[in-house]
Structures are given as C-alpha cells and as structure tokens.
Design an enzyme around this catalytic site. Structure first.
Site, PDB file in Angstrom:
ATOM      1  N   CYS A 167       0.853  -1.186   0.000  1.00  0.00           N
ATOM      2  CA  CYS A 167       0.000   0.000   0.000  1.00  0.00           C
ATOM      3  C   CYS A 167       0.891   1.240   0.000  1.00  0.00           C
ATOM      4  O   CYS A 167       1.962   1.254   0.577  1.00  0.00           O
ATOM      5  CB  CYS A 167      -0.943   0.099   1.185  1.00  0.00           C
ATOM      6  SG  CYS A 167      -2.079  -1.253   1.370  1.00  0.00           S
TER       7      CYS A 167
ATOM      8  N   HIS B  15      13.578 -38.543  -7.233  1.00  0.00           N
ATOM      9  CA  HIS B  15      12.882 -38.939  -6.000  1.00  0.00           C
ATOM     10  C   HIS B  15      11.444 -38.445  -5.969  1.00  0.00           C
ATOM     11  O   HIS B  15      10.857 -38.346  -4.894  1.00  0.00           O
ATOM     12  CB  HIS B  15      13.639 -38.421  -4.777  1.00  0.00           C
ATOM     13  CG  HIS B  15      15.016 -38.996  -4.649  1.00  0.00           C
ATOM     14  ND1 HIS B  15      15.228 -40.341  -4.437  1.00  0.00           N
ATOM     15  CD2 HIS B  15      16.238 -38.421  -4.761  1.00  0.00           C
ATOM     16  CE1 HIS B  15      16.537 -40.563  -4.396  1.00  0.00           C
ATOM     17  NE2 HIS B  15      17.168 -39.419  -4.600  1.00  0.00           N
TER      18      HIS B  15
ATOM     19  N   GLU C  45       6.123 -15.496 -10.968  1.00  0.00           N
ATOM     20  CA  GLU C  45       5.526 -14.251 -10.467  1.00  0.00           C
ATOM     21  C   GLU C  45       5.129 -13.288 -11.576  1.00  0.00           C
ATOM     22  O   GLU C  45       4.152 -12.574 -11.428  1.00  0.00           O
ATOM     23  CB  GLU C  45       6.382 -13.578  -9.381  1.00  0.00           C
ATOM     24  CG  GLU C  45       7.720 -13.057  -9.798  1.00  0.00           C
ATOM     25  CD  GLU C  45       8.572 -12.530  -8.622  1.00  0.00           C
ATOM     26  OE1 GLU C  45       8.019 -12.072  -7.618  1.00  0.00           O
ATOM     27  OE2 GLU C  45       9.800 -12.574  -8.749  1.00  0.00           O
TER      28      GLU C  45
ATOM     29  N   LYS D 199      10.972 -16.058 -10.666  1.00  0.00           N
ATOM     30  CA  LYS D 199      10.767 -14.958 -11.630  1.00  0.00           C
ATOM     31  C   LYS D 199       9.686 -15.338 -12.608  1.00  0.00           C
ATOM     32  O   LYS D 199       8.801 -14.559 -12.901  1.00  0.00           O
ATOM     33  CB  LYS D 199      12.051 -14.718 -12.423  1.00  0.00           C
ATOM     34  CG  LYS D 199      13.081 -13.703 -12.124  1.00  0.00           C
ATOM     35  CD  LYS D 199      12.811 -12.404 -11.550  1.00  0.00           C
ATOM     36  CE  LYS D 199      12.156 -12.443 -10.215  1.00  0.00           C
ATOM     37  NZ  LYS D 199      12.885 -11.997  -9.080  1.00  0.00           N
TER      38      LYS D 199
ATOM     39  N   GLU E 123      15.427 -19.127  -8.018  1.00  0.00           N
ATOM     40  CA  GLU E 123      15.149 -17.741  -8.395  1.00  0.00           C
ATOM     41  C   GLU E 123      14.570 -17.672  -9.814  1.00  0.00           C
ATOM     42  O   GLU E 123      13.671 -16.878 -10.089  1.00  0.00           O
ATOM     43  CB  GLU E 123      16.440 -16.903  -8.261  1.00  0.00           C
ATOM     44  CG  GLU E 123      16.370 -15.492  -8.818  1.00  0.00           C
ATOM     45  CD  GLU E 123      15.316 -14.584  -8.171  1.00  0.00           C
ATOM     46  OE1 GLU E 123      14.694 -14.981  -7.170  1.00  0.00           O
ATOM     47  OE2 GLU E 123      15.101 -13.489  -8.702  1.00  0.00           O
TER      48      GLU E 123
ATOM     49  N   ARG F 168       3.675  -0.610  -4.827  1.00  0.00           N
ATOM     50  CA  ARG F 168       3.441  -1.123  -3.480  1.00  0.00           C
ATOM     51  C   ARG F 168       2.058  -1.755  -3.349  1.00  0.00           C
ATOM     52  O   ARG F 168       1.750  -2.403  -2.356  1.00  0.00           O
ATOM     53  CB  ARG F 168       3.554   0.006  -2.465  1.00  0.00           C
ATOM     54  CG  ARG F 168       4.917   0.654  -2.422  1.00  0.00           C
ATOM     55  CD  ARG F 168       4.934   1.759  -1.413  1.00  0.00           C
ATOM     56  NE  ARG F 168       4.960   1.246  -0.072  1.00  0.00           N
ATOM     57  CZ  ARG F 168       6.056   1.070   0.645  1.00  0.00           C
ATOM     58  NH1 ARG F 168       7.222   1.378   0.131  1.00  0.00           N
ATOM     59  NH2 ARG F 168       6.005   0.598   1.857  1.00  0.00           N
TER      60      ARG F 168
ATOM     61  N   LYS G  28       5.426  -4.930  -4.047  1.00  0.00           N
ATOM     62  CA  LYS G  28       6.877  -4.945  -3.931  1.00  0.00           C
ATOM     63  C   LYS G  28       7.348  -4.959  -2.480  1.00  0.00           C
ATOM     64  O   LYS G  28       8.269  -5.682  -2.128  1.00  0.00           O
ATOM     65  CB  LYS G  28       7.473  -3.732  -4.649  1.00  0.00           C
ATOM     66  CG  LYS G  28       8.992  -3.767  -4.609  1.00  0.00           C
ATOM     67  CD  LYS G  28       9.592  -3.319  -5.878  1.00  0.00           C
ATOM     68  CE  LYS G  28      11.062  -3.600  -5.947  1.00  0.00           C
ATOM     69  NZ  LYS G  28      11.342  -4.992  -6.333  1.00  0.00           N
TER      70      LYS G  28
ATOM     71  N   TRP H 220      -3.291  -2.465  -1.507  1.00  0.00           N
ATOM     72  CA  TRP H 220      -3.093  -3.907  -1.711  1.00  0.00           C
ATOM     73  C   TRP H 220      -3.960  -4.569  -0.652  1.00  0.00           C
ATOM     74  O   TRP H 220      -3.655  -4.496   0.535  1.00  0.00           O
ATOM     75  CB  TRP H 220      -1.622  -4.253  -1.540  1.00  0.00           C
ATOM     76  CG  TRP H 220      -1.262  -5.670  -1.855  1.00  0.00           C
ATOM     77  CD1 TRP H 220      -0.916  -6.177  -3.068  1.00  0.00           C
ATOM     78  CD2 TRP H 220      -1.172  -6.764  -0.931  1.00  0.00           C
ATOM     79  NE1 TRP H 220      -0.647  -7.519  -2.967  1.00  0.00           N
ATOM     80  CE2 TRP H 220      -0.794  -7.903  -1.662  1.00  0.00           C
ATOM     81  CE3 TRP H 220      -1.401  -6.899   0.433  1.00  0.00           C
ATOM     82  CZ2 TRP H 220      -0.624  -9.153  -1.078  1.00  0.00           C
ATOM     83  CZ3 TRP H 220      -1.233  -8.147   1.018  1.00  0.00           C
ATOM     84  CH2 TRP H 220      -0.842  -9.264   0.265  1.00  0.00           C
TER      85      TRP H 220
ATOM     86  N   ASN I 167      -1.699   1.899   5.949  1.00  0.00           N
ATOM     87  CA  ASN I 167      -0.993   0.699   5.502  1.00  0.00           C
ATOM     88  C   ASN I 167      -0.837  -0.202   6.706  1.00  0.00           C
ATOM     89  O   ASN I 167      -0.573   0.301   7.798  1.00  0.00           O
ATOM     90  CB  ASN I 167       0.433   1.022   5.041  1.00  0.00           C
ATOM     91  CG  ASN I 167       0.465   1.818   3.786  1.00  0.00           C
ATOM     92  OD1 ASN I 167      -0.548   2.003   3.149  1.00  0.00           O
ATOM     93  ND2 ASN I 167       1.655   2.301   3.434  1.00  0.00           N
ATOM     94  N   GLY I 168      -0.901  -1.511   6.498  1.00  0.00           N
ATOM     95  CA  GLY I 168      -0.700  -2.424   7.623  1.00  0.00           C
ATOM     96  C   GLY I 168      -1.995  -3.117   7.983  1.00  0.00           C
ATOM     97  O   GLY I 168      -2.953  -3.126   7.203  1.00  0.00           O
TER      98      GLY I 168
HETATM   99  C1  G6P Z   1       8.242  -9.102  -2.216  1.00  0.00           C
HETATM  100  C2  G6P Z   1       8.726  -8.850  -3.629  1.00  0.00           C
HETATM  101  C3  G6P Z   1       9.938  -9.714  -3.924  1.00  0.00           C
HETATM  102  C4  G6P Z   1      11.018  -9.493  -2.881  1.00  0.00           C
HETATM  103  C5  G6P Z   1      10.494  -9.707  -1.460  1.00  0.00           C
HETATM  104  C6  G6P Z   1      11.482  -9.241  -0.397  1.00  0.00           C
HETATM  105  O1  G6P Z   1       7.694 -10.362  -2.125  1.00  0.00           O
HETATM  106  O2  G6P Z   1       7.711  -9.104  -4.560  1.00  0.00           O
HETATM  107  O3  G6P Z   1      10.452  -9.398  -5.201  1.00  0.00           O
HETATM  108  O4  G6P Z   1      12.081 -10.359  -3.128  1.00  0.00           O
HETATM  109  O5  G6P Z   1       9.303  -8.961  -1.266  1.00  0.00           O
HETATM  110  O6  G6P Z   1      11.642  -7.863  -0.486  1.00  0.00           O
HETATM  111  P1  G6P Z   1      12.853  -7.065   0.126  1.00  0.00           P
HETATM  112  O7  G6P Z   1      12.543  -5.616  -0.117  1.00  0.00           O
HETATM  113  O8  G6P Z   1      12.870  -7.386   1.601  1.00  0.00           O
HETATM  114  O9  G6P Z   1      14.093  -7.507  -0.543  1.00  0.00           O
END
Ligand code: G6P
Length: 606
Positions: free
Chosen positions: A2, A504, A488, A485, A481, A27, A601, A72, A98-99
C-alpha cells in the site's frame, strides 16, 4: 505494501497526490483514492489503478491539504468502498492506512454497538470513527490520533486529516514506513521516498511508535507518550530520474539492463587489488570480531532469501564458515537459538519487509549480532542493524526483483572475500575472486546481448502450463530464483528442484507438457548434471539448458551459453538469462510485467 501520500502547503494537493501515488503504485495497485480539504472533505476513490482514479478527479478538485492511498487488499475485496481514504460518519476525519489492525473486529463490534454504521469491510475504517470520537474530546488532532492508537493492536502507517483543522496532517508509524519530505513552505509525507523525490530530497524517517504533525511551515515529531522527539533530516541520493522507465517498455527490462552498472556500483571502492581483500567499512566490525564468528545465518524473504542461499554458499566456499539461509518469516516464528558466535545477515532490497524487520528485532532483543544487506538507504532494517552493506543499486521499481538480487549476490561475494581473507583464503584465491568480480559487468553485458534469442526461446516455452527448473549446489538457488521470476510475472507454474532430487518424485511430472530449464555450469558437477538431462529427455521432456558450453551429445533442445568466470561467481551470471526468459515469457503472454497480479513490492504486513 500500500502507498500513502500526504501534502500540506500553498499548492493544490490533488495533482501532487496523484503523481506521488503513481510512483508508489508498485506497493499495491488494486484500488486508489484521494481526499482534499477545502471547506469540508472532498473524496474520490475507485477500484483499479491510479490512472483510473485520475480520470474521476475533476479539474476543480481544489484544496491545499490532502492525503492519498494506493491499496493492496488485506481486509475486504478490492472495491470502490473498500478503497482508502476512509471517513468518519460525520465526514470530519479522513484516514489512509498501511498495515493491519489486528483487533479491528473487536473495535468494530464496540463501535457498532454504539450505533456507528460502517461503510466498508476494512480494518482501517475503525480508525476514522475512533479518531472522530477522540477529536471531539481532545484539543488537537495529534492528541486524538495518539489516544486512538493506544487502543489499537497491529501494524500501521497512517495519515489523518480533520476538516475542522484544514492546515495540518497527522501521520504515525508502527511497523509500516512513513517518511516526511521537507519542502519550501510545504510538507509532504509518504510511505516511500519514491513519492517525494520530485519535490524534495530532504527527508525524515519516522520510527515505530512516532507521530508527526505536518503544517506548511514545518513539522514536529512526538513519541507515543507525547514527548517531542528530535529528528535529523537525511538527504536522499536518488532523484526523480531514477524512477523513470528511461525509454524502456517496462521497469523490469530497464532494471535487468542496468545490471552491468548496478553491479559496478555495488563493488565500487570496495575491492583492493593490492591485498586482494574487500573493504566493507559499514560493517562496523574490527578484525578480531570478524575472525571470531563460527557460523553465518542469513535471513530474507522471497528473492532476497534465494540470494541468501547463494550468499551462504559463497561464504562457505571462500571463508569456510558454516552458513545457511532461511526465510525470515520461518526464522522469527520458530523461537530460534540466538548464538553469540554467529553472524546474522538480514537481506532486504526495500529495508522495510515486515517479516525480515521483525526477525532482526527478535535477534537484537536476544543479543544477536546482525548486519544488513540493504538497498534503500535509511530504511527501517538499515537503521535497526549493527552495520551492513548498502547495494547502491538505485531504486528498484518493478515488483519482481532483478538488479537488487544480483547486487545482493555481489555483496555476498564481497563479504565472503572479506571473511575469507582474515581466515584461510589465500592471496591467490583472493586475487582470482577480485579479478573475477571485475570481469562480471562486461560479461553481464554479453549475456544481455543475447536478449533477442532469449526472447525467441521465451516465446517457444511460454505456452506450456508448467516448467521445471533444476540445478545442483551453486545452480540450485539459481534455479529457485529462475522459477520464482517466471511464476511471479508470467503466471506459468514453475517448480525448482535440486537436480539430484528429480528422480525422488518430480520426475513423475516430466513429459512433453513440462519442459525443464536446467542450470548446468561447467563445474565439478557437469557430468552429474548431464546425466540428469539424459534422464529428462528419456521421458520425453524438453530441455532448455543454461551453461558454459553446448553439451557434446544431444542432451538439450536449446542451450543458452554464458561467459565463463570463477566457478564461485557462476550464480550471478547464470541468473541473467533466467530474468530475460521470465521477462519475455510474461511479455509473450501479455502480462502486466511490472505489476503482477496479487503481489506487491514491499510487503510490510506479516
Ligand atoms: C516481495 C517482492 C519480492 C522481494 C520480497 C522481499 O515479495 O515481490 O520481489 O524479493 O518482497 O523484499 P525485500 O525488499 O525485503 O528484498
């Protein structure tokens, strides 16, 4: 998670709020709203993006005090009524938040018993009603907000305005960031500096429990028990230009393409060619302490956690200190043993991820020594830790992390070199790593040069409903990773496994519908990896291999060849093609690359 923006000054608030919200959209982006004060409160809010909100804000939406929000959803579906701001029944108080208010249900029941009728399903609306009651009984808005927050359990960053006090905004923080921006006869507040840099570079971060009163001519900050607190403004390095797409179609592509420079900035001034060491002054640790650690424990969330797995391997390989990484959320909830001989490393691009911050606070409470690897200067985690390494990667706007990921891996290489060279790592190996690091930016450039071909491959593989990613040891976190990617941003289901684990269980899934992306660097595990490719192909599975050379036998359908560096640094280069693959797959499938569905984010809720 948010976004909040607030303005008080001589100008019209609405355009400033809308511009700020656009900067904060990463956000949260399921609904948005603004309120301005001008002989009463005027509100506009909609389900959808900030651009949709801008369409319903009329040109004559005048008022030089206002607050805005991009959401969000946590409590209640994305909808016009659930969008912030929320108003008290008498439309005197407006709140953006927010929160999560954890005791919202209880507070709501009490208010409803008193006859209050709620307009929305949100936890935030209770704040508007409670503050309105308190505002009737207290002399200042600050007092009304402070008293209300005493009855609230949960996390918040809030901004509040009162129609009867048209010259001030009150903001408060507990677990969700609030930054004040100091202008010329105007004041701003936001949940992220991104919304402020167009107007000012002078900022003040609120601490948990703090409140601030903003007026056009300045601000005052207070602790939760009403004592005034002293704050030193900080100058932000990033300017508005850092937040543009710079001519790229998406922030994600811009951020992937920036990696030769961002990697260079992360290592700049930190490598010593003479003694083959890394200088990391920000760690605030002398040589004796540096030598004393017997373990390294790394915590982070999402991609930060995966970069921590790469970091743990780098530290074990170069410094021979037992190391491992764990999701910060798991770590904080399992009452971990906090050991004085362990170096704890918290990773966060934003420096605001709530689970990571809470884990750091738990560690500090128990006497743990914590350093941070953080991108956002002055962020909550950066302020909480004992020392750390800033990434200097510039703001990362796209929700999926790319340049912060590789810069974090690079910071770990520096940390591993630093820890290694005061222990067992030889000068020759130190030199090898320093030289390898110097070669990385040029080599990343070479991988980026293959974008067109990777885009073609992405088009070929993207239509499959599922993809498997495999790698061994150094390649395994790279595979994780890569899968992260892809899922997401393209919503293609992707799973990552250690290559040796395939047989396995997950091998049962392999067939023509499920291609495998195999991370196969030219290291000591090459032959083992090639055997795995044979097993996949024998089951009719297609293989897209990422490695240093074409295999001799026809073991892969497609191969992306990357330049060779030192094997310890392979994960950084191996990651780049997977970022491009995910990006072009998302584009081929017509996804909203920078704002994938359901995600945000900065995750500032638990
Ligand atoms: C969210 C984002 C990710 C990120 C994670 C941790 O889930 O979508 O891309 O890796 O938060 O964020 P940070 O700011 O703590 O690296």
């Amino acid at each position: 998670m948010c976004g909040i923006v607030a303005y008080v000054g001589p100008k019209d608030a609405a355009p400033i709020l809308l511009e700020g919200l656009q900067r904060l959209e990463y956000r949260g982006y399921d609904s948005a709203g603004v309120v301005v004060s001008n002989k009463g409160l005027k509100v506009r809010k909609v389900k959808g993006r900030v651009a949709d909100l801008a369409k319903v804000v009329p040109a004559r939406f005048k008022g030089s005090l206002g607050i805005g929000h991009t959401r969000w959803a946590t409590h209640g579906v994305p909808s016009d009524v659930n969008a912030h701001p929320h108003l008290s029944a008498d439309e005197r108080i407006a709140v953006v938040h927010n929160g999560i208010i954890e005791n919202a249900a209880e507070l709501r029941a009490k208010l409803e018993a008193d006859g209050v009728v709620f307009a929305s399903e949100t936890d935030t609306e209770v704040l508007a009603h409670l503050i309105a009651h308190a505002a009737d009984e207290n002399d200042t808005l600050e007092e009304a907000v402070r008293k209300t927050l005493k009855s609230v359990v949960g996390t918040y960053g809030i901004a509040v305005i009162d129609a009867e006090r048209p010259g001030e905004v009150v903001v408060a923080r507990n677990g969700s960031p609030i930054v004040l921006g100091i202008g010329e006869k105007e004041m701003f507040a936001a949940s992220d500096v991104a919304a402020l840099v167009r107007y000012t570079r002078q900022v003040v971060h609120l601490e948990d429990g703090e409140l601030a009163v903003l007026k056009a001519d300045g601000f005052h900050t207070f602790s939760s028990d009403a004592r005034e607190t002293a704050k030193e403004p900080l100058t932000v390095d990033w300017d508005a230009g850092h937040y543009d797409t710079g001519g790229y179609e998406h922030y994600l592509l811009k951020e992937i393409s920036e990696q030769p420079e961002t990697i260079t900035r992360t290592m700049s001034g930190r490598l010593d060619e003479r003694f083959h060491v890394a200088h990391l002054g920000g760690l605030n640790m002398d040589a004796r302490e540096t030598r004393g650690f017997r373990r390294v424990k790394i915590i982070g969330c999402g991609s930060a956690y995966y970069s921590g797995q790469i970091g743990a391997q780098l530290i074990e390989e170069l410094a021979r200190i037992p190391s491992d990484a764990e999701p910060a959320s798991e770590f904080r909830y399992r009452n971990p043993v906090v050991d004085p001989d362990t170096l704890y490393v918290a990773i966060s691009q934003s420096g605001e991820t709530y689970d990571t911050l809470a884990a750091v606070q738990e560690l500090k409470r128990k006497g743990g020594r914590v350093i941070g690897i953080v991108n956002a200067v002055g962020s909550a985690i950066a302020r909480e830790v004992d020392g750390g390494i800033y990434l200097h990667a510039g703001p990362e706007v796209s929700v999926a992390s790319t340049k912060a990921f590789t810069s974090t891996c690079l910071a770990f290489a520096l940390l591993a070199l630093h820890l290694g060279r005061v222990r067992d790592l030889s000068p020759a190996d130190g030199r090898r790593i320093v030289e390898g690091l110097r070669r990385l930016p040029g080599q990343i450039e070479q991988v980026l040069g293959q974008s067109d071909r990777i885009a073609e491959l992405a088009k070929k593989y993207a239509p499959h409903p599922s993809m498997m990613f495999v790698g061994r040891v150094r390649g395994y976190p790279v595979a994780r990773e890569g899968a992260q990617k892809l899922k997401e941003i393209s919503y293609v289901h992707a799973e990552a496994y250690p290559a040796s684990e395939l047989k396995h269980g997950p091998l049962a899934l392999i067939g023509p519908d499920m291609p495998t992306v195999a991370i196969v660097p030219d290291d000591e595990l090459l032959d083992k990896n090639l055997t795995t490719l044979g097993e996949i192909r024998a089951r009719g599975g297609q293989v897209l291999m990422v490695g240093h050379r074409e295999p001799d036998a026809k073991l892969a359908d497609d191969v992306i060849v990357i330049p060779k560096n030192e094997i310890e640094l392979d994960p950084i280069l191996l990651t780049i093609p997977l970022q491009l693959l995910a990006y072009y797959a998302a584009v081929a499938l017509g996804r909203d690359v920078d704002k994938p569905r359901n995600l945000a984010k900065s995750v500032t809720v638990e």
